[in-house]
Enzyme design. Structure first.
Site, PDB file in Angstrom:
ATOM      1  N   TYR A 143      17.240  37.619  11.360  1.00 31.03           N
ATOM      2  CA  TYR A 143      15.860  37.932  11.740  1.00 31.03           C
ATOM      3  C   TYR A 143      15.313  36.769  12.546  1.00 31.03           C
ATOM      4  CZ  TYR A 143      10.797  38.786  11.154  1.00 31.03           C
ATOM      5  OH  TYR A 143       9.443  38.996  11.369  1.00 31.03           O
ATOM      6  N   ASP A 238      18.616  29.538  15.743  1.00 27.99           N
ATOM      7  CA  ASP A 238      17.304  29.793  15.137  1.00 27.99           C
ATOM      8  C   ASP A 238      17.293  29.077  13.780  1.00 27.99           C
ATOM      9  OD1 ASP A 238      15.345  32.760  14.241  1.00 27.99           O
ATOM     10  OD2 ASP A 238      15.056  30.609  13.909  1.00 27.99           O
ATOM     11  N   LYS A 266       8.324  26.701   9.547  1.00 20.84           N
ATOM     12  CA  LYS A 266       8.336  26.494   8.097  1.00 20.84           C
ATOM     13  C   LYS A 266       8.224  25.012   7.686  1.00 20.84           C
ATOM     14  CE  LYS A 266      10.916  30.801   7.547  1.00 20.84           C
ATOM     15  NZ  LYS A 266      10.081  31.749   6.769  1.00 20.84           N
TER      16      LYS A 266
HETATM   17  P1  KE4 Z   1       7.413  33.529  11.445  1.00 22.90           P
HETATM   18  O1  KE4 Z   1       6.887  34.211  12.686  1.00 22.90           O
HETATM   19  O2  KE4 Z   1       7.335  34.432  10.229  1.00 22.90           O
HETATM   20  O3  KE4 Z   1       6.759  32.151  11.214  1.00 22.90           O
HETATM   21  O4  KE4 Z   1       8.952  33.184  11.666  1.00 22.90           O
HETATM   22  C1  KE4 Z   1       9.817  34.222  12.018  1.00 22.90           C
HETATM   23  C2  KE4 Z   1      11.238  33.822  11.647  1.00 22.90           C
HETATM   24  C3  KE4 Z   1      12.100  33.421  12.648  1.00 22.90           C
HETATM   25  N1  KE4 Z   1      13.372  33.039  12.366  1.00 22.90           N
HETATM   26  C4  KE4 Z   1      13.834  33.037  11.097  1.00 22.90           C
HETATM   27  C5  KE4 Z   1      15.248  32.610  10.827  1.00 22.90           C
HETATM   28  C6  KE4 Z   1      12.991  33.428  10.034  1.00 22.90           C
HETATM   29  O5  KE4 Z   1      13.475  33.429   8.762  1.00 22.90           O
HETATM   30  C7  KE4 Z   1      11.668  33.826  10.302  1.00 22.90           C
HETATM   31  C8  KE4 Z   1      10.718  34.294   9.202  1.00 22.90           C
HETATM   32  N2  KE4 Z   1      11.280  34.407   7.914  1.00 22.90           N
HETATM   33  C9  KE4 Z   1      10.648  35.361   7.030  1.00 22.90           C
HETATM   34  C10 KE4 Z   1      11.406  35.361   5.708  1.00 22.90           C
HETATM   35  N3  KE4 Z   1      12.583  36.105   5.784  1.00 22.90           N
HETATM   36  C11 KE4 Z   1       9.188  35.065   6.842  1.00 22.90           C
HETATM   37  C12 KE4 Z   1       8.542  35.814   5.711  1.00 22.90           C
HETATM   38  C13 KE4 Z   1       7.645  36.904   6.204  1.00 22.90           C
HETATM   39  O6  KE4 Z   1       8.040  37.615   7.158  1.00 22.90           O
HETATM   40  O7  KE4 Z   1       6.547  37.036   5.603  1.00 22.90           O
END
Ligand code: KE4
Length: 431
Positions: A143, A238, A266
């Site tokens: 993701y 990523d 994060k």
């Molecule tokens: P954000 O836009 O949520 O800050 O980051 C997106 C993203 C990008 N790349 C990786 C590897 C990520 O894990 C994420 C976001 N992770 C999720 C958890 N699986 C955030 C939790 C959520 O969507 O509320």
């Protein structure tokens, strides 16, 4: 759920889609409804009813020092008294950018943004501009945030174009994205052989944390490096989740593979909204205003978020806690898996740095497809039983878990005792 929690949930459902501001918080993946948080304390979350949980979600990764760690709280408090945002350059942005580029040598220059999604969206734009190519290759189960190009399901066949994985994503947006299985170098080689001259970048979570936790097979990441070089595509790690979670220098340090671009988020925000993308200087100097690739953001690098991020990264750089974190993560993941196997259910645990995963299947998966072949029904029941015993695991079978520097022996002992009871409870329910 407590009466206050139930009342909040009723109100939330009326005014927010699914009652939440991010889908995974809805507990739909575990057929339940979420508790509402009152406060976080170290390794614990306390809900509005005063119940306390050992927290292995930790805001989905950012809180590697636990909730409200003194260095971060103090740094944010001091900044708060000087203002929250200026829309003008600050020392904190320079300090955070210098810290990131020092700890990740492959990141020679970096741009701060407000989320992981912004980071990956912008990195893709830079890759397309630098190569003059449109296509991108990603891996199923990885993701990269919710930008259109990454909300794509695998098309049939290796190099056929992706299909929209959400309404609102156009076939055009999806058609430049190819999806192949994680850890499958042959599939990458086939896709690049067929469309390599059109591929701007290969995006990968170097350790897949959005499919549960799936480790790269030996040679997978170095194989991607070799194949992208050969076909003139950029390699993008990523590390929004793995950055400063699996080693001080991220997965690129742990596995010794240097990507062309890296995305972060994060941990670098200490719990406040920060994302970042960076890499080779000649790539990043294409970004406005240095170059023509446009990207901007009102609150990018804002002083509160950089204060939190600098405080957290400074602590990590001083103490380098990763060996100890991996011991704790491994003890929790393998201990939970053992408790589940003891009652006759299939289970496997994985840990990489401060990240962990537990799968209701006999062996740790090598791909998302294998991870999907697990007993999700058992997982749902186990998640609920652990919550009832004061342990908050990610409310989805396809999410990684996290430990912090303040998850101590007492919290792990509580977790493993709860796991033994929860496993017996699930086994009885499923007979
Ligand atoms: P954000 O836009 O949520 O800050 O980051 C997106 C993203 C990008 N790349 C990786 C590897 C990520 O894990 C994420 C976001 N992770 C999720 C958890 N699986 C955030 C939790 C959520 O969507 O509320």
């Amino acid at each position: 759920m407590s009466s206050l929690g139930a009342d909040l949930w009723r109100r939330a459902l009326r005014v927010m889609p699914g009652g939440v501001n991010s889908p995974v918080r809805s507990f739909r993946s575990v057929d339940s409804t979420p508790f509402f948080v009152g406060r976080g304390e170290g390794p614990f979350l306390c809900d509005t009813d005063g119940r306390r949980y050992v927290d292995y979600v930790l805001s989905w990764g950012p809180l590697i020092l636990g909730h409200a760690p003194p260095p971060v709280v103090e740094a944010v408090r001091l900044q708060l008294e000087r203002g929250t945002s200026y829309g003008a350059p600050t020392e904190g942005e320079v300090e955070l950018a210098e810290r990131i580029t020092r700890l990740m040598p492959a990141v020679e220059m970096v741009r701060l943004v407000n989320s992981g999604t912004e980071a990956t969206m912008s990195a893709l734009r830079v890759a397309r501009a630098a190569t003059g190519r449109d296509a991108v290759l990603k891996f199923s189960g990885c993701y990269h945030g919710h930008t259109d190009a990454f909300l794509v399901a695998a098309g049939s066949g290796v190099a056929t174009l992706g299909l929209p994985d959400s309404p609102g994503v156009t076939r055009g947006a999806a058609s430049d994205t190819m999806v192949v299985p994680f850890n499958d170098l042959d599939a990458v080689a086939d896709a690049l052989r067929e469309r390599g001259d059109a591929v701007a970048a290969v995006f990968v979570e170097p350790v897949a944390g959005n499919a549960g936790l799936i480790e790269p097979l030996p040679g997978f990441l170095s194989g991607l490096r070799e194949l992208t070089w050969r076909h003139g595509a950029l390699l993008v790690f990523d590390e929004v989740m793995t950055g400063f979670r699996v080693a001080l220098g991220g997965a690129q340090a742990r596995y010794g593979v240097e990507p062309d671009l890296t995305t972060l988020g994060k941990v670098i925000g200490g719990g406040l909204p920060v994302g970042a993308y960076g890499g080779r200087r000649e790539l990043m100097e294409r970004v406005a205003p240095a170059g023509p690739v446009y990207q901007a953001g009102t609150l990018s690098g804002n002083p509160l978020a950089t204060a939190a991020g600098n405080a957290q990264l400074a602590w990590l750089e001083e103490h380098d806690p990763y060996a100890g974190l991996e011991v704790v993560a491994r003890r929790v993941a393998l201990g939970i898996a053992t408790a589940i196997r003891t009652v006759g259910l299939a289970a496997a645990g994985t840990a990489v740095g401060s990240m962990m995963g537990v799968f209701f299947r006999g062996e740790a998966p090598r791909s998302f497809e294998q991870a999907q072949d697990s007993d999700v029904r058992a997982f749902r029941r186990f998640h609920s039983a652990m919550l009832d015993r004061g342990v908050f695991l990610a409310p989805s079978p396809f999410e990684a878990g996290f430990v912090s520097t303040v998850h101590g022996g007492a919290e792990v002992d509580l977790t493993l005792a709860a796991a033994r009871e929860a496993a017996e409870h699930v086994a009885r329910e499923m007979r």
